[in-house]
Design a protein around this motif. Structure first.
Motif, PDB file in Angstrom:
ATOM      1  N   UNK A  19     -15.276 -17.843  -2.318  1.00 40.07           N
ATOM      2  CA  UNK A  19     -14.735 -19.306  -2.297  1.00 40.07           C
ATOM      3  C   UNK A  19     -16.200 -19.727  -1.823  1.00 40.07           C
ATOM      4  N   UNK A  20     -16.688 -19.415  -0.789  1.00 38.86           N
ATOM      5  CA  UNK A  20     -17.948 -20.177  -0.185  1.00 38.86           C
ATOM      6  C   UNK A  20     -19.037 -20.354  -1.560  1.00 38.86           C
ATOM      7  N   UNK A  21     -19.120 -19.338  -2.160  1.00 39.40           N
ATOM      8  CA  UNK A  21     -20.260 -19.520  -3.441  1.00 39.40           C
ATOM      9  C   UNK A  21     -19.540 -20.451  -4.426  1.00 39.40           C
ATOM     10  N   UNK A  88      -2.545 -15.854  -7.929  1.00 40.71           N
ATOM     11  CA  UNK A  88      -2.271 -17.200  -7.373  1.00 40.71           C
ATOM     12  C   UNK A  88      -2.962 -17.544  -6.388  1.00 40.71           C
ATOM     13  N   UNK A  89      -4.531 -17.559  -6.394  1.00 41.30           N
ATOM     14  CA  UNK A  89      -5.317 -17.958  -5.138  1.00 41.30           C
ATOM     15  C   UNK A  89      -4.713 -19.282  -4.652  1.00 41.30           C
ATOM     16  N   UNK A  90      -4.884 -19.387  -3.271  1.00 40.55           N
ATOM     17  CA  UNK A  90      -4.736 -20.568  -2.314  1.00 40.55           C
ATOM     18  C   UNK A  90      -5.787 -21.395  -2.653  1.00 40.55           C
ATOM     19  N   UNK A  91      -5.256 -22.670  -2.779  1.00 41.25           N
ATOM     20  CA  UNK A  91      -6.308 -23.679  -3.218  1.00 41.25           C
ATOM     21  C   UNK A  91      -7.167 -24.110  -2.099  1.00 41.25           C
ATOM     22  N   UNK A  92      -8.373 -24.185  -2.073  1.00 41.62           N
ATOM     23  CA  UNK A  92      -9.297 -24.504  -1.212  1.00 41.62           C
ATOM     24  C   UNK A  92      -9.467 -25.912  -0.694  1.00 41.62           C
ATOM     25  N   UNK A  93      -8.407 -26.318   0.134  1.00 37.64           N
ATOM     26  CA  UNK A  93      -8.212 -27.864   0.428  1.00 37.64           C
ATOM     27  C   UNK A  93      -9.543 -28.584   0.886  1.00 37.64           C
ATOM     28  N   UNK A  94     -10.063 -27.833   1.980  1.00 37.92           N
ATOM     29  CA  UNK A  94     -11.287 -28.733   2.528  1.00 37.92           C
ATOM     30  C   UNK A  94     -12.375 -28.644   1.319  1.00 37.92           C
ATOM     31  N   UNK A  95     -12.447 -27.773   0.475  1.00 39.02           N
ATOM     32  CA  UNK A  95     -13.527 -28.030  -0.638  1.00 39.02           C
ATOM     33  C   UNK A  95     -13.063 -28.875  -1.584  1.00 39.02           C
TER      34      UNK A  95
END
Length: 157
Positions: A19-21, A88-95
């Protein structure tokens, strides 16, 4: 300012390196968008996608399961991982918020952005890339279906 929005999304836990990448890549895309809009940065289409556009449903040179697997892996390297059922990955809301904020700022930097993109050639280049990506997805799906039909090891529906 754009960098601030992009970097704000990096406050993720260390156990989420993918996710960070992804966030860093999106931030880089947002920051470089104005250069693409005015034609200073060119959009390159990977060769594998150009070949997929030429004949997305061809099997020339793909006689064995190993060859089909190699062709699929090559497409994966350009397109990213294939769709996985149950992923079903959790969405990265801050991103997502950082991305929306960054795009909003970029869109205000260049007046008449849509017209500038058409004149500079950025919009047609983006359409060509999108078409090549679509062909790559079609090719990868075709190759997966072919592997499944041939009962190649590791192929699953």
């Amino acid at each position: 300012m754009i960098l601030i929005f992009a970097m704000a999304a990096l406050g993720q836990s260390p156990e989420q390196p993918a996710r960070k990448d992804e966030t860093v890549d999106r931030g880089r895309e947002i920051v470089t968008q104005p250069a693409k809009d005015i034609g200073a940065a060119k959009t390159e289409i990977p060769v594998i996608l150009e070949r997929a556009q030429e004949n997305p449903y061809g099997l020339s040179g793909l006689k064995s399961c190993a060859q089909i697997k190699a062709a699929t892996t090559e497409l994966d390297s350009v397109l990213g991982p294939d769709f996985a059922v149950g992923n079903n990955k959790k969405e990265n809301r801050p991103g997502r918020l950082a991305e929306a904020g960054g795009k909003t700022i970029v869109n205000t930097i260049i007046p008449f952005r849509g017209l500038v993109r058409e004149i500079s050639g950025a919009a047609p280049a983006e359409r060509r890339l999108a078409s090549a990506i679509d062909a790559g997805f079609a090719r990868r799906g075709f190759l997966r279906g072919t592997a499944l039909a041939r009962r190649c090891p590791g192929s699953k529906n």
